[in-house]
Write a protein that holds these residues in place. Structure first.
Motif, PDB file in Angstrom:
ATOM      1  N   UNK A  95       0.801  -1.214   0.000  1.00  0.00           N
ATOM      2  CA  UNK A  95       0.000   0.000   0.000  1.00  0.00           C
ATOM      3  C   UNK A  95       0.838   1.271   0.000  1.00  0.00           C
ATOM      4  N   UNK A  96       2.118   1.169   0.413  1.00  0.00           N
ATOM      5  CA  UNK A  96       2.964   2.364   0.459  1.00  0.00           C
ATOM      6  C   UNK A  96       3.062   3.077  -0.872  1.00  0.00           C
ATOM      7  N   UNK A  97       2.962   2.332  -1.968  1.00  0.00           N
ATOM      8  CA  UNK A  97       3.036   2.958  -3.287  1.00  0.00           C
ATOM      9  C   UNK A  97       1.857   3.895  -3.517  1.00  0.00           C
ATOM     10  N   UNK A  98       0.641   3.468  -3.143  1.00  0.00           N
ATOM     11  CA  UNK A  98      -0.526   4.335  -3.335  1.00  0.00           C
ATOM     12  C   UNK A  98      -0.494   5.519  -2.378  1.00  0.00           C
ATOM     13  N   UNK A  99       0.073   5.313  -1.184  1.00  0.00           N
ATOM     14  CA  UNK A  99       0.218   6.433  -0.242  1.00  0.00           C
ATOM     15  C   UNK A  99       1.118   7.508  -0.839  1.00  0.00           C
ATOM     16  N   UNK A 100       2.242   7.086  -1.400  1.00  0.00           N
ATOM     17  CA  UNK A 100       3.156   8.041  -2.043  1.00  0.00           C
ATOM     18  C   UNK A 100       2.489   8.727  -3.231  1.00  0.00           C
ATOM     19  N   UNK A 101       1.813   7.945  -4.048  1.00  0.00           N
ATOM     20  CA  UNK A 101       1.131   8.479  -5.232  1.00  0.00           C
ATOM     21  C   UNK A 101       0.130   9.565  -4.831  1.00  0.00           C
ATOM     22  N   UNK A 102      -0.653   9.298  -3.790  1.00  0.00           N
ATOM     23  CA  UNK A 102      -1.620  10.293  -3.332  1.00  0.00           C
ATOM     24  C   UNK A 102      -0.955  11.497  -2.701  1.00  0.00           C
ATOM     25  N   UNK A 103       0.095  11.267  -1.930  1.00  0.00           N
ATOM     26  CA  UNK A 103       0.783  12.361  -1.243  1.00  0.00           C
ATOM     27  C   UNK A 103       1.502  13.278  -2.219  1.00  0.00           C
ATOM     28  N   UNK A 104       2.149  12.712  -3.197  1.00  0.00           N
ATOM     29  CA  UNK A 104       2.909  13.518  -4.147  1.00  0.00           C
ATOM     30  C   UNK A 104       2.001  14.303  -5.091  1.00  0.00           C
ATOM     31  N   UNK A 105       0.855  13.697  -5.451  1.00  0.00           N
ATOM     32  CA  UNK A 105      -0.008  14.349  -6.426  1.00  0.00           C
ATOM     33  C   UNK A 105       0.634  14.416  -7.799  1.00  0.00           C
ATOM     34  N   UNK A 106       1.477  13.439  -8.101  1.00  0.00           N
ATOM     35  CA  UNK A 106       2.188  13.407  -9.381  1.00  0.00           C
ATOM     36  C   UNK A 106       1.752  12.180 -10.190  1.00  0.00           C
ATOM     37  N   UNK A 107       2.018  12.250 -11.497  1.00  0.00           N
ATOM     38  CA  UNK A 107       1.779  11.081 -12.344  1.00  0.00           C
ATOM     39  C   UNK A 107       2.697   9.942 -11.901  1.00  0.00           C
ATOM     40  N   UNK A 108       2.280   8.720 -12.237  1.00  0.00           N
ATOM     41  CA  UNK A 108       3.093   7.531 -11.956  1.00  0.00           C
ATOM     42  C   UNK A 108       3.435   6.841 -13.273  1.00  0.00           C
ATOM     43  N   UNK A 109       4.696   6.450 -13.414  1.00  0.00           N
ATOM     44  CA  UNK A 109       5.134   5.708 -14.602  1.00  0.00           C
ATOM     45  C   UNK A 109       5.514   4.299 -14.159  1.00  0.00           C
ATOM     46  N   UNK A 110       4.738   3.280 -14.531  1.00  0.00           N
ATOM     47  CA  UNK A 110       5.104   1.903 -14.198  1.00  0.00           C
ATOM     48  C   UNK A 110       6.267   1.436 -15.080  1.00  0.00           C
ATOM     49  N   UNK A 111       7.055   0.499 -14.549  1.00  0.00           N
ATOM     50  CA  UNK A 111       8.189  -0.053 -15.297  1.00  0.00           C
ATOM     51  C   UNK A 111       8.172  -1.571 -15.177  1.00  0.00           C
ATOM     52  N   UNK A 112       8.265  -2.243 -16.313  1.00  0.00           N
ATOM     53  CA  UNK A 112       8.371  -3.705 -16.363  1.00  0.00           C
ATOM     54  C   UNK A 112       9.808  -4.090 -16.696  1.00  0.00           C
ATOM     55  N   UNK A 113      10.193  -5.335 -16.395  1.00  0.00           N
ATOM     56  CA  UNK A 113      11.545  -5.773 -16.724  1.00  0.00           C
ATOM     57  C   UNK A 113      11.628  -7.287 -16.832  1.00  0.00           C
ATOM     58  N   UNK A 114      12.751  -7.736 -17.397  1.00  0.00           N
ATOM     59  CA  UNK A 114      13.052  -9.171 -17.452  1.00  0.00           C
ATOM     60  C   UNK A 114      14.462  -9.472 -16.937  1.00  0.00           C
ATOM     61  N   UNK A 115      15.066  -8.532 -16.231  1.00  0.00           N
ATOM     62  CA  UNK A 115      16.508  -8.577 -15.956  1.00  0.00           C
ATOM     63  C   UNK A 115      16.933  -9.767 -15.092  1.00  0.00           C
ATOM     64  N   UNK A 116      16.012 -10.289 -14.287  1.00  0.00           N
ATOM     65  CA  UNK A 116      16.361 -11.408 -13.417  1.00  0.00           C
ATOM     66  C   UNK A 116      16.700 -12.682 -14.171  1.00  0.00           C
ATOM     67  N   UNK A 117      16.336 -12.749 -15.454  1.00  0.00           N
ATOM     68  CA  UNK A 117      16.702 -13.917 -16.260  1.00  0.00           C
ATOM     69  C   UNK A 117      18.200 -13.973 -16.528  1.00  0.00           C
ATOM     70  N   UNK A 118      18.861 -12.825 -16.481  1.00  0.00           N
ATOM     71  CA  UNK A 118      20.262 -12.735 -16.863  1.00  0.00           C
ATOM     72  C   UNK A 118      21.179 -12.389 -15.682  1.00  0.00           C
ATOM     73  N   UNK A 119      20.663 -11.589 -14.759  1.00  0.00           N
ATOM     74  CA  UNK A 119      21.411 -11.172 -13.568  1.00  0.00           C
ATOM     75  C   UNK A 119      20.510 -11.520 -12.391  1.00  0.00           C
ATOM     76  N   UNK A 120      20.649 -12.703 -11.822  1.00  0.00           N
ATOM     77  CA  UNK A 120      19.714 -13.126 -10.776  1.00  0.00           C
ATOM     78  C   UNK A 120      19.906 -12.350  -9.477  1.00  0.00           C
ATOM     79  N   UNK A 121      18.930 -12.457  -8.614  1.00  0.00           N
ATOM     80  CA  UNK A 121      19.008 -11.721  -7.339  1.00  0.00           C
ATOM     81  C   UNK A 121      20.084 -12.284  -6.421  1.00  0.00           C
ATOM     82  N   UNK A 122      20.450 -13.537  -6.597  1.00  0.00           N
ATOM     83  CA  UNK A 122      21.521 -14.146  -5.809  1.00  0.00           C
ATOM     84  C   UNK A 122      22.459 -14.912  -6.733  1.00  0.00           C
ATOM     85  N   UNK A 123      23.690 -15.103  -6.269  1.00  0.00           N
ATOM     86  CA  UNK A 123      24.642 -15.888  -7.043  1.00  0.00           C
ATOM     87  C   UNK A 123      25.547 -15.026  -7.896  1.00  0.00           C
TER      88      UNK A 123
END
Length: 249
Positions: A166-194
């Motif tokens: 919910x913190x994302x919607x709290x920030x969105x409402x507090x800032x009163x600014x547009x939001x730009x979502x971002x998608x990715x596939x980077x974990x296929x090549x640079x994993x979170x561990x290892x």
């Protein structure tokens, strides 16, 4: 044998990029002490160096799709590994992150993160963390930029699911600014561990802008559907076998 060689190159690559923080930090330190612009230049310079080196050493290319925003806005991004952090920062003119508080204690990285305007959050105390986050965001309005938040709150492996917080919607409402979502596939090549970094094309994609002013529930539903569907699409393009949800009886 080929995987073993890629692993060795990945190990060398990791050593180089983390060691490079020292000369970058020292070289830009006088400018960073004078103004935030110097710290931004240091972090963007290091991020671009990492991306170039990944291409040269590992065959890991990076691609940015969509149009990175240049004005003040909220960025809500999928988070799969350290690579999406690097790619976002290299692509945005004035990015700053909502980040885990413990990262501020990291040598060099922690100081520069605070200097560019990142906002540390103690994830163990949710209510207090949100209040402090809002206070810090309001205090930072004098230095506008692109405030980056990871709505799921942590790195997730490709195909792994977690609720959007919910913190994302709290920030969105507090800032009163547009939001730009971002998608990715980077974990296929640079994993979170290892150590192993795989060759291929890591993609982040800036999705259509969501105007300010939506109510919290529809806003959260929209960013989740946009980020998840488009991240799945990018991973499928790269050959990741997505598992279809079970059919209802």
């Amino acid at each position: 044998m080929r995987t073993g060689w890629q692993w060795l190159k990945s190990l060398l690559f990791s050593g180089i990029i983390y060691a490079a923080m020292v000369p970058y930090g020292l070289w830009y330190l006088p400018a960073a002490l004078r103004s935030r612009d110097g710290a931004v230049a240091a972090c963007r310079g290091w991020s671009r160096f990492v991306l170039r080196l990944a291409d040269l050493m590992l065959g890991l290319r990076s691609e940015v799709r969509g149009t990175p925003p240049d004005g003040a806005c909220l960025i809500a991004s999928k988070h799969q590994s350290f690579l999406d952090i690097i790619m976002l920062y290299a692509a945005l003119p004035r990015g700053k992150f909502i980040m885990k508080k413990e990262l501020t204690r990291a040598p060099i990285l922690g100081w520069f993160a605070l200097r560019i305007g990142c906002i540390p959050v103690d994830r163990g105390r949710r209510a207090q963390a949100i209040k402090k986050m809002i206070a810090d965001v309001n205090a930072g309005r004098a230095d506008p930029g692109q405030l980056i938040i990871y709505p799921q709150g942590t790195r997730l492996a490709p195909g792994e699911k977690a609720p959007y917080k919910i913190g994302t919607s709290v920030l969105y409402g507090e800032l009163g600014q547009d939001c730009v979502p971002v998608a990715c596939n980077v974990g296929l090549f640079w994993p979170r561990r290892g150590i192993l970094r795989r060759p291929g094309t890591a993609v982040i994609e800036f999705l259509p802008r969501i105007p300010a002013g939506m109510a919290a529930a529809p806003f959260m539903a929209l960013i989740e559907s946009e980020i998840e569907a488009n991240s799945d699409r990018l991973m499928a393009e790269a050959g990741f076998p997505l598992v279809a949800p079970p059919r209802e009886a």
